[in-house]
Design a protein around this motif. Structure first.
Motif, PDB file in Angstrom:
ATOM      1  N   ARG A   1     -14.818   2.111  -0.979  1.00  0.00           N
ATOM      2  CA  ARG A   1     -16.150   2.709  -1.097  1.00  0.00           C
ATOM      3  C   ARG A   1     -16.096   4.237  -1.177  1.00  0.00           C
ATOM      4  O   ARG A   1     -16.887   4.859  -1.881  1.00  0.00           O
ATOM      5  CB  ARG A   1     -17.030   2.260   0.070  1.00  0.00           C
ATOM      6  N   LEU A   2     -15.153   4.863  -0.454  1.00  0.00           N
ATOM      7  CA  LEU A   2     -15.070   6.321  -0.477  1.00  0.00           C
ATOM      8  C   LEU A   2     -14.667   6.830  -1.859  1.00  0.00           C
ATOM      9  O   LEU A   2     -15.188   7.826  -2.353  1.00  0.00           O
ATOM     10  CB  LEU A   2     -14.085   6.816   0.589  1.00  0.00           C
ATOM     11  N   LYS A   3     -13.729   6.130  -2.495  1.00  0.00           N
ATOM     12  CA  LYS A   3     -13.285   6.529  -3.836  1.00  0.00           C
ATOM     13  C   LYS A   3     -14.134   5.886  -4.931  1.00  0.00           C
ATOM     14  O   LYS A   3     -13.942   6.164  -6.108  1.00  0.00           O
ATOM     15  CB  LYS A   3     -11.816   6.143  -4.031  1.00  0.00           C
ATOM     16  N   ARG A   4     -15.043   5.005  -4.505  1.00  0.00           N
ATOM     17  CA  ARG A   4     -15.959   4.335  -5.422  1.00  0.00           C
ATOM     18  C   ARG A   4     -15.213   3.599  -6.531  1.00  0.00           C
ATOM     19  O   ARG A   4     -15.497   3.749  -7.704  1.00  0.00           O
ATOM     20  CB  ARG A   4     -16.955   5.343  -6.010  1.00  0.00           C
ATOM     21  N   LEU A   5     -14.245   2.800  -6.116  1.00  0.00           N
ATOM     22  CA  LEU A   5     -13.525   1.996  -7.092  1.00  0.00           C
ATOM     23  C   LEU A   5     -13.238   0.606  -6.532  1.00  0.00           C
ATOM     24  O   LEU A   5     -13.229   0.382  -5.329  1.00  0.00           O
ATOM     25  CB  LEU A   5     -12.231   2.681  -7.540  1.00  0.00           C
ATOM     26  N   VAL A   6     -13.004  -0.311  -7.458  1.00  0.00           N
ATOM     27  CA  VAL A   6     -12.620  -1.678  -7.120  1.00  0.00           C
ATOM     28  C   VAL A   6     -11.221  -1.910  -7.675  1.00  0.00           C
ATOM     29  O   VAL A   6     -10.963  -1.622  -8.844  1.00  0.00           O
ATOM     30  CB  VAL A   6     -13.596  -2.712  -7.727  1.00  0.00           C
ATOM     31  N   LEU A   7     -10.326  -2.400  -6.838  1.00  0.00           N
ATOM     32  CA  LEU A   7      -8.972  -2.734  -7.269  1.00  0.00           C
ATOM     33  C   LEU A   7      -8.835  -4.251  -7.283  1.00  0.00           C
ATOM     34  O   LEU A   7      -9.013  -4.908  -6.264  1.00  0.00           O
ATOM     35  CB  LEU A   7      -7.931  -2.119  -6.329  1.00  0.00           C
ATOM     36  N   HIS A   8      -8.510  -4.792  -8.442  1.00  0.00           N
ATOM     37  CA  HIS A   8      -8.345  -6.242  -8.605  1.00  0.00           C
ATOM     38  C   HIS A   8      -6.902  -6.518  -9.004  1.00  0.00           C
ATOM     39  O   HIS A   8      -6.405  -5.979  -9.986  1.00  0.00           O
ATOM     40  CB  HIS A   8      -9.315  -6.748  -9.685  1.00  0.00           C
ATOM     41  N   ILE A   9      -6.210  -7.374  -8.231  1.00  0.00           N
ATOM     42  CA  ILE A   9      -4.797  -7.679  -8.478  1.00  0.00           C
ATOM     43  C   ILE A   9      -4.628  -9.175  -8.701  1.00  0.00           C
ATOM     44  O   ILE A   9      -5.150  -9.990  -7.935  1.00  0.00           O
ATOM     45  CB  ILE A   9      -3.916  -7.238  -7.292  1.00  0.00           C
ATOM     46  N   GLU A  10      -3.887  -9.530  -9.743  1.00  0.00           N
ATOM     47  CA  GLU A  10      -3.526 -10.917 -10.000  1.00  0.00           C
ATOM     48  C   GLU A  10      -2.004 -11.053  -9.967  1.00  0.00           C
ATOM     49  O   GLU A  10      -1.291 -10.254 -10.588  1.00  0.00           O
ATOM     50  CB  GLU A  10      -4.032 -11.368 -11.375  1.00  0.00           C
ATOM     51  N   PHE A  11      -1.502 -12.047  -9.238  1.00  0.00           N
ATOM     52  CA  PHE A  11      -0.069 -12.324  -9.173  1.00  0.00           C
ATOM     53  C   PHE A  11       0.241 -13.534 -10.055  1.00  0.00           C
ATOM     54  O   PHE A  11      -0.443 -14.553  -9.972  1.00  0.00           O
ATOM     55  CB  PHE A  11       0.364 -12.615  -7.736  1.00  0.00           C
ATOM     56  N   GLN A  12       1.283 -13.417 -10.890  1.00  0.00           N
ATOM     57  CA  GLN A  12       1.647 -14.497 -11.799  1.00  0.00           C
ATOM     58  C   GLN A  12       3.142 -14.786 -11.690  1.00  0.00           C
ATOM     59  O   GLN A  12       3.959 -13.860 -11.703  1.00  0.00           O
ATOM     60  CB  GLN A  12       1.342 -14.113 -13.249  1.00  0.00           C
ATOM     61  N   THR A  13       3.494 -16.059 -11.577  1.00  0.00           N
ATOM     62  CA  THR A  13       4.905 -16.433 -11.648  1.00  0.00           C
ATOM     63  C   THR A  13       5.284 -16.781 -13.081  1.00  0.00           C
ATOM     64  O   THR A  13       6.329 -16.381 -13.575  1.00  0.00           O
ATOM     65  CB  THR A  13       5.192 -17.647 -10.741  1.00  0.00           C
TER      66      THR A  13
END
Length: 224
Positions: free
Chosen positions: A14-26
């Motif tokens: 919220r402070l940096k006003r960003l959303v980080l979305h991570i997907e892990f794939q084998t």
């Protein structure tokens, strides 16, 4: 009205006003490329006030597929870009800088994964917080299973230590639940067969057992 989908990791800063979305794939899959667009649109809908949505796909196992190098999805009128990290190309030392990265070290750029895993075990042993230690041990053991056999992993991470982790407990609970569900299903199927043998009509068996018409019809055919 949208079909639910589950992302691997969503972090809201919220402070940096960003959303980080991570997907892990084998295993690289082409369908993931469009799924990243689907995730992006949903995240934008839920968090329109955020200035940026950063998406990252992390590939865990080495692959020669061109998909592990593709960092975008595009059609004639749409293009979405995201970041791609191939763990086997990352220097091993960076995973020893933060405890939370230790489980990934064995998948990094090394031709001695056994030695790296042993070093990970030594670093985890130094951690004083018992919950953090057990969680990291369990995560390290699971990820190491992608590149090493069980005989190599067992001596490094004691099972009694991993039993205290939330990861281990969740896996154990899922196994118990699956066992219960399988047991209930087998029990219902046995009851259905007994009712059919007694001459009860198919519709009545469906109502009494809760099994579908297709399942009961298959039981009839298999036990004719």
């Amino acid at each position: 009205s949208n079909e639910p989908i589950r992302a691997d990791t969503i972090i809201l800063q919220r402070l940096k006003r960003l959303v980080l979305h991570i997907e892990f794939q084998t295993i690289p899959k082409e369908e993931l490329l469009f799924r990243m667009v689907d995730y992006y649109v949903r995240l934008y809908r839920y968090f329109p006030e955020q200035e940026d949505i950063i998406q990252v796909v992390i590939y865990l196992k080495p692959s020669n597929s061109p998909l592990v190098y593709q960092d975008y999805f595009a059609t004639k009128r749409l293009r979405l870009e995201f970041r791609v990290i191939r763990l086997w190309e990352q220097p091993t030392e960076i995973f020893f800088q933060i405890p939370g990265l230790l489980p990934f070290a064995v998948l990094s750029q090394t031709d001695q994964p056994e030695a790296v895993l042993a070093q990970v075990g030594q670093e985890i042993d130094k951690i004083e917080d018992q919950r953090e230690k057990s969680n990291l041990a369990a995560a390290s053991s699971i990820l190491a299973g992608l590149v090493l056999n069980e005989e190599t992993i067992k001596p490094i991470f004691r099972r009694e230590l991993m039993r205290e982790s939330v990861i281990y407990q969740e896996i154990l609970q899922e196994g118990r639940l699956e066992g219960k569900l399988e047991g209930k299903l087998e029990g219902k199927q046995e009851i259905a067969l007994n009712l059919l043998r007694e001459g009860m009509k198919l519709e009545q068996v469906v109502n009494l057992t809760g099994l579908s018409v297709e399942v009961i019809q298959n039981l009839q055919q298999e036990n004719h």
